[in-house]
Design an enzyme around this catalytic site. Structure first.
Site, short mmCIF file in Angstrom:
data_model
loop_
_atom_site.label_atom_id
_atom_site.label_comp_id
_atom_site.label_asym_id
_atom_site.label_seq_id
_atom_site.Cartn_x
_atom_site.Cartn_y
_atom_site.Cartn_z
N HIS A 109 36.89 16.52 -43.02
CA HIS A 109 36.31 16.47 -44.45
C HIS A 109 37.01 15.63 -45.45
CE1 HIS A 109 34.62 20.58 -43.16
NE2 HIS A 109 33.80 19.56 -42.83
N ARG A 143 24.15 13.61 -44.36
CA ARG A 143 24.77 14.91 -43.88
C ARG A 143 24.59 16.06 -44.80
NH1 ARG A 143 28.83 10.97 -41.95
NH2 ARG A 143 28.87 11.17 -39.67
N ARG A 176 19.03 14.82 -42.37
CA ARG A 176 19.41 15.43 -41.34
C ARG A 176 19.72 16.87 -41.60
NH1 ARG A 176 25.03 14.72 -38.08
NH2 ARG A 176 26.04 15.66 -39.73
N GLU A 195 22.68 12.92 -29.20
CA GLU A 195 24.13 12.74 -29.33
C GLU A 195 24.92 13.70 -28.13
OE1 GLU A 195 25.23 14.24 -33.03
OE2 GLU A 195 23.83 15.36 -33.45
N ASN A 217 29.21 9.45 -32.50
CA ASN A 217 30.65 10.21 -32.68
C ASN A 217 30.57 11.32 -31.81
OD1 ASN A 217 30.99 8.52 -34.56
ND2 ASN A 217 30.15 10.06 -36.43
N ASP A 218 29.41 12.18 -31.50
CA ASP A 218 29.52 13.31 -30.82
C ASP A 218 29.06 12.66 -29.26
OD1 ASP A 218 30.02 15.43 -31.99
OD2 ASP A 218 28.39 15.53 -33.17
N ARG A 223 36.62 14.78 -30.38
CA ARG A 223 36.53 13.68 -31.17
C ARG A 223 37.83 13.87 -32.34
NH1 ARG A 223 30.87 14.46 -34.55
NH2 ARG A 223 31.81 13.58 -36.55
N CYS A 276 23.72 6.07 -35.69
CA CYS A 276 24.44 6.22 -37.02
C CYS A 276 25.81 6.75 -36.57
CB CYS A 276 23.62 7.50 -37.59
SG CYS A 276 23.46 8.87 -36.97
C1 PEP Z 1 27.77 11.56 -34.53
O1 PEP Z 1 27.69 12.49 -34.18
O2 PEP Z 1 27.66 10.38 -34.40
C2 PEP Z 1 27.14 11.60 -35.85
C3 PEP Z 1 26.70 10.64 -36.89
O3 PEP Z 1 26.95 12.84 -36.68
P1 PEP Z 1 28.52 13.56 -37.12
O4 PEP Z 1 29.38 12.65 -37.28
O5 PEP Z 1 27.99 14.13 -38.49
O6 PEP Z 1 28.67 14.87 -36.22
MG MG Z 2 27.31 14.55 -34.62
#
Ligand code: PEP
Ligand code: MG
Length: 572
Positions: free
Chosen positions: A189, A296, A332, A431, A454-455, A465, A502
């Site tokens: 965060h 988000r 989202r 994801e 990212n996930d 991560r 994304c």
């Molecule tokens: C992701 O998982 O790539 C994503 C964009 O969502 P977050 O980073 O909020 O999990």
């Molecule tokens: Mg994610």
């Protein structure tokens, strides 16, 4: 001069004086007081509480004016803390019963409080304990012990073991030049807040606190993740030049903003922004985003004791829609859990929170919360081009159940005679490997895909991560990840829907180009990354990028793929 390496989470170069934020930044002497002084001591404590409340209200007002209600709400929680019985009554009882000075009584009460949190180690309580220490430090200051440092820094670089989101929210780029933390990761965060505030920041810098002292000079390179303590004049000059180079480079961005995002041979790509707060849409516009690819919304739920109402959410979504003036805005739905927890939800402690009760899994069980959010989005849909996106999908049933709920929400709105856009687009995030592997089936149910790498990376490679220790395994160009991405794009296109991405990897120009070669239609990233990616896109032809994207499947390792991309896609 000492050099440290961490993770650069918010770009920019800054130079300033060190201010260290510690849990309790001063030594508290304990002494006995006379019986006749007890009431006076209690009065002194109550006065400090009152002063702290007054100060917090002022900070709240300032933050509200500068950053909006979302940030200032954090301070309402802080003001509530001041009234917490565990803290105030305990302190007063200790003064009375033990006949000790109020500073040490307060310190003892704080330890008990922290002990209570330690015995109940949920993530929410951990976050709250940081806020609590924050408040106690303010009371200490008002008792005349130590100086407290939050909102009024001047030309300072803040160094802390970790920062709570509320501490970060109290910074402004005029007063805080940058910050460094020992803990944290790019997706924490604090990092996300730093980018929103455009304050250079480096996190995950081990042992920095024991290697600096108050008043040292420190230089931060938020792009490279470098921290230099007491740099020599020649190093300072080198970085000054770099900063000027960046500023010159940034000026080009305004020219770029007006140019279309097209490859040399005319293939158009949509460049969108990821945002966490409604007012970030202004930054997105500034950097030339053609829409919001990921809003988000969980940040509406964090740092507070209650749930955001339908009306509050409606106002937030409407605000983004209006700022973007008719451009696409992908909202989202609540992606809570994993590493993001809200105090209001009674979260069980999970052994594997990233594999646990998060996002759509939570929402489909707490339909009351989900329905309120969907209603708010639907109501805001008439103010722009809003789309709904569901996170963490791993089965087709989850999509079907969401669609049923959305239908119910529409019926309710009709009954309430509230306007909404009937044919709002519904998309999902890809994801999880399971979603990628059944993307042909999922594509039949939705209007678009956005790949959340990212996930997807963490689940495909089985690499947490946010764990620094295994960061070397977090490989965006691991052949397995690229194979899944390619499959998703192809399956989406076969069924006639558009496919975006994304995750953070979209903001690395060479990787963005590779994704375009693979056929991606849209890329969404933090606003500050948009100009550089746009510049790269305009430099190459789709024909060349397509060839490159076919070639990389001959390689078997992440490093071979990265090296190949760097050699064949020279950006500068
Ligand atoms: C992701 O998982 O790539 C994503 C964009 O969502 P977050 O980073 O909020 O999990
Ligand atoms: Mg994610």
């Amino acid at each position: 001069m000492k050099v440290f390496k961490g993770i650069g989470v918010s770009p920019g170069i800054s130079f300033g004086k060190v201010t260290i934020l510690r849990d309790i930044p001063f030594v508290i002497p304990e002494y006995r007081i006379k019986k006749e002084d007890v009431e006076g001591e209690i009065e002194r404590f109550k006065k400090a509480i009152k002063e702290t409340e007054k100060e917090l209200k002022e900070v709240k007002k300032k933050v509200r004016e500068k950053l909006g209600k979302k940030y200032s709400d954090i301070f309402s929680v802080h003001i509530e803390f001041l009234k917490d019985k565990l803290l105030t009554e305990k302190t007063i009882n200790l003064i009375r019963e033990e006949r000790i000075n109020c500073e040490s009584a307060l310190k003892r009460a704080l330890w008990e409080f922290l002990l209570f949190f330690k015995k109940n180690p949920t993530k929410v309580l951990k976050d709250r304990s940081k806020d609590f220490v924050d408040i106690v430090n303010k009371i200490f200051k008002n008792l005349g012990k130590g100086k407290e440092k939050t909102a009024d820094f001047k030309e300072e670089i803040i160094i802390a073991e970790d920062l709570s989101p509320s501490q970060t929210a109290s910074f402004t780029k005029d007063t805080v030049f940058g910050f460094i933390t020992e803990k944290g990761s790019a997706t924490s965060h604090t990092a996300i807040m730093a980018r929103a505030l455009e304050i250079p920041a480096v996190v995950g810098v081990s042992n920095i606190i024991e290697n600096v002292k108050e008043g040292d000079k420190v230089l931060i390179d938020g792009d490279e993740g470098i921290v230099i303590v007491n740099p020599t004049p020649s190093v300072i000059n080198k970085y000054k030049e770099k900063r000027e180079r960046i500023l010159r480079y940034k000026k080009q961005f305004y020219i770029l903003k007006k140019l279309p995002t097209k490859t040399k041979d005319g293939k158009e790509i949509k460049l969108h922004a990821n945002i966490e707060l409604p007012q970030e849409a202004i930054t997105a516009e500034k950097y030339g985003a053609e829409g919001i690819g990921l809003y988000r919304t969980e940040y509406l739920y964090l740092n507070r004791n209650d749930l955001p109402s339908e009306e509050e959410q409606f106002q937030a979504y409407k605000k983004v829609a209006e700022i973007m003036g008719g451009k696409c805005v992908i909202i989202r739905t609540l992606d809570i859990g994993g590493d993001k927890f809200a105090s209001t939800f009674n979260y069980p402690t999970e052994l594997n929170p990233f594999l646990g009760w998060r996002a759509i899994r939570f929402c489909l069980e707490r339909k009351d919360i989900f329905e309120t959010q969907l209603k708010a989005i639907m109501r805001a849909s008439i103010y722009g081009d809003l789309k709904i996106m569901i996170p963490m999908i791993s089965t087709v049933e989850e999509v079907i159940e969401t669609k049923k709920l959305l239908k119910k929400v529409k019926e309710k709105l009709k009954k309430e005679k509230k306007e909404f856009k009937e044919n709002i687009e519904l998309g999902i995030m890809i994801e999880t490997p399971s979603a990628a592997l059944i993307s042909d089936k999922l594509a039949e149910e939705v209007d678009f895909f956005s790949i959340g790498t990212n996930d997807l990376i963490q689940y495909t490679i089985a690499v947490d991560r946010i764990n620094n220790k295994i960061a070397h395994l977090y490989q965006p160009c691991h052949p397995s990840v690229l194979k899944l991405i390619k499959q998703v794009i192809e399956n989406g296109h076969k069924k006639g829907i558009w496919v975006g991405l994304c995750g953070e990897m979209a903001s690395i120009p060479e990787i963005a180009l590779l994704l375009i070669g693979m056929g991606i239609d849209e890329l969404s990233m933090s606003p500050i990354s948009i100009p550089e990616v746009k510049k790269a896109i305009r430099k190459f032809s789709f024909k060349k990028l397509k060839k490159i994207s076919e070639k990389i499947f001959e390689f078997s390792t992440h490093s071979d793929i990265i090296n190949y991309l760097k050699e064949n896609l020279k950006i500068e």
